[in-house]
Scaffold this active site. Structure first.
Site, PDB file in Angstrom:
ATOM      1  N   GLY A  99      35.876  32.426  34.198  1.00 19.15           N
ATOM      2  CA  GLY A  99      36.056  33.826  33.862  1.00 19.15           C
ATOM      3  C   GLY A  99      34.803  34.384  33.215  1.00 19.15           C
ATOM      4  O   GLY A  99      33.799  33.695  33.045  1.00 19.15           O
ATOM      5  N   ILE A 100      34.876  35.636  32.826  1.00 18.04           N
ATOM      6  CA  ILE A 100      33.745  36.287  32.197  1.00 18.04           C
ATOM      7  C   ILE A 100      33.795  36.052  30.696  1.00 18.04           C
ATOM      8  O   ILE A 100      34.868  35.867  30.114  1.00 18.04           O
ATOM      9  CB  ILE A 100      33.767  37.801  32.517  1.00 18.04           C
ATOM     10  CG1 ILE A 100      32.479  38.474  32.061  1.00 18.04           C
ATOM     11  CG2 ILE A 100      34.968  38.470  31.890  1.00 18.04           C
ATOM     12  CD1 ILE A 100      32.363  39.910  32.494  1.00 18.04           C
ATOM     13  N   GLU A 150      37.326  34.022  41.466  1.00 18.44           N
ATOM     14  CA  GLU A 150      37.465  35.442  41.796  1.00 18.44           C
ATOM     15  C   GLU A 150      36.166  36.173  41.523  1.00 18.44           C
ATOM     16  O   GLU A 150      35.716  37.000  42.290  1.00 18.44           O
ATOM     17  CB  GLU A 150      38.611  36.077  40.995  1.00 18.44           C
ATOM     18  CG  GLU A 150      38.377  36.138  39.490  1.00 18.44           C
ATOM     19  CD  GLU A 150      39.488  36.863  38.764  1.00 18.44           C
ATOM     20  OE1 GLU A 150      40.649  36.723  39.186  1.00 18.44           O
ATOM     21  OE2 GLU A 150      39.195  37.556  37.773  1.00 18.44           O
TER      22      GLU A 150
END
EC number: 2.8.3.-
Length: 446
Positions: free
Chosen positions: A219-220, A244
């Site tokens: 994730g970020i 993603e």
């Protein structure tokens, strides 16, 4: 076949593109680095002549001109699938911006079944010799947008990378209603963020759980960035990527020789992603790179696809975690922060995978500017209005700088004990008292 004549016939100015918008229209502004620029500037000039223009987009990397022209959101109503900094500011400070709840894997279906689009504006790289415009950094859901849009206008930017490898990644000129040749300015960048001692400690704990041939989703944020940095320094090898969001950490891992994708069960040798945001280094790496596979998000985030990939590892941030193992990752009380994104998709898919693991990571505490003191991110009850992103049956590993706890198979009292042990020591006694009041604490625990 030569498409130059059709290209010339459909070439319009940014002002002409903006003039297509009517009051009460639903306008799609694409996503992240592909939000239109020249068209946005011209649309902002129409703020006094339009009303109730409803726009969809998300992960804004720069403040659009329509926000500046309409600071209170009286004319341009922003609807975000996921909030970047500009989205967040708009949502929390005006009554002209809103979040659209979703599971990111469902976004293409949302468009195809539930969303009206009068006109779509998408920034794209130049047309290829076959008459196709590539969706650049965002295969994500843009084909679905185009399928339902009444009109489609592309804004060409020569600096937009051309992303290869997947499907639903291009649209043909025959489907386009207008072509704007934009400013060809550099793309907005997303800083990967620095990380501190707490982030590094969390990263070390997670890296110790990884093995050769792991397939990563990051994730970020600082903690996933720390994990990527530590992997680059480790002895791990033959890693894969299925994510993603493609971020700078993956480029660094590849350059460090850690990523080969040689043992992926799905899309072998390919780094698979739905959208990308980061630095120019990342954009240059993706451009015309056949090992990077752009694909729609209903593929990348499909738990059924993820579950087929052995040794899958999902690493994502959270805002708060409660003593039952519920995860809140998108808001803090009524304050909106980001969105659900694909966190639940990857939590579900990674656990179903052979030897898969899902990690929710967070610092144990934070400084609350309102109260003027440090507060625990681990709590009995979330602040009213906080969204639950991952429900307690789905949570796998929770990680803070104080350790790792696996929620799977644990009763409520076992979870209370394990999660309290992840809290900063100064908050643990009060959390035990909270657990006692909630009837999820056994006297024999301590």
């Amino acid at each position: 076949m030569d498409y130059s004549k059709e290209y010339a016939e459909k070439l319009i100015s940014a002002k002409e593109a903006a003039s297509m918008v009517k009051s009460n229209d639903w306008v799609d502004y694409a996503w992240a680095a592909q939000t239109p620029v020249a068209i946005d500037r011209e649309l902002a000039k129409r703020v006094e002549e339009l009303e109730n223009v409803k726009l969809r987009g998300g992960v804004l990397l720069a403040v659009p001109e329509i926000f500046k022209a309409d600071p209170n959101g009286d004319t341009f109503i922003w609807n975000a699938w996921h909030a970047g900094g500009p989205d967040r500011g708009r949502i929390n400070t005006t009554d002209g911006a809103f979040y659209i709840p979703l599971r990111y894997s469902e976004l293409p279906k949302y468009y195809r079944q539930n969303c009206e689009v009068d006109i779509a504006f998408i920034q794209v790289p130049p047309m290829d010799q076959h008459g196709y415009f590539n969706f650049g950094l965002n295969a994500s859901h843009l084909m679905a947008v185009c399928e339902v849009a009444k009109k489609i206008v592309v804004e060409v930017n020569e600096n937009m990378p051309r992303a290869l490898g997947g499907f639903e990644t291009e649209i043909h000129i025959s489907k386009i209603d207008g072509i704007v040749e934009g400013d060809n300015q550099g793309l907005p960048e997303l800083a990967s963020g620095s990380f501190g001692d707490v982030d590094r400690k969390v990263g070390e704990l997670i890296v110790n759980e990884l093995s050769d041939r792991s397939c990563l989703q990051l994730g970020i944020g600082a903690m996933p960035n720390a994990v990527g940095s530590l992997i680059a320094e480790s002895d791990l090898k033959d890693l894969g990527v299925h994510t993603e969001m493609y971020v700078d950490a993956f480029v660094d891992l590849y350059n460090a020789g850690k990523i080969t994708g040689a043992y992926k069960n799905v899309d072998r040798f390919r780094q698979t992603y739905a959208f990308a945001a980061g630095s120019k280094k990342l954009y240059d790496f993706i451009d015309n790179n056949p090992q990077c596979m752009a694909a729609p998000v209903d593929y990348t985030n499909d738990a059924r696809i993820i579950s087929k990939i052995d040794n899958f590892v999902s690493i994502n941030n959270a805002v708060n975690v409660d003593l039952w193992g519920q995860v809140s990752s998108e808001s803090s009380g009524m304050k909106h922060i980001s969105g659900a994104g694909g966190q639940l998709d990857f939590v579900l898919g990674s656990y179903l995978a052979e030897n898969g693991k899902s990690f929710i990571c967070l610092s144990s505490k934070f400084y609350n500017k309102k109260s003027g003191k440090e507060e625990s991110r681990i709590t009995l009850n979330f602040e009213p209005g906080s969204a639950i992103t991952v429900a307690r049956p789905n949570t796998n590993y929770i990680v803070t700088e104080y350790g790792i706890f696996n929620c799977k198979g644990r009763s409520t009292w076992e979870r209370a004990e394990g999660i309290i042990n992840l809290a900063a020591p100064e908050f643990r006694d009060d959390l035990i008292k909270d657990a006692e009041k909630a009837n999820i604490w056994r006297k024999s625990n301590r």
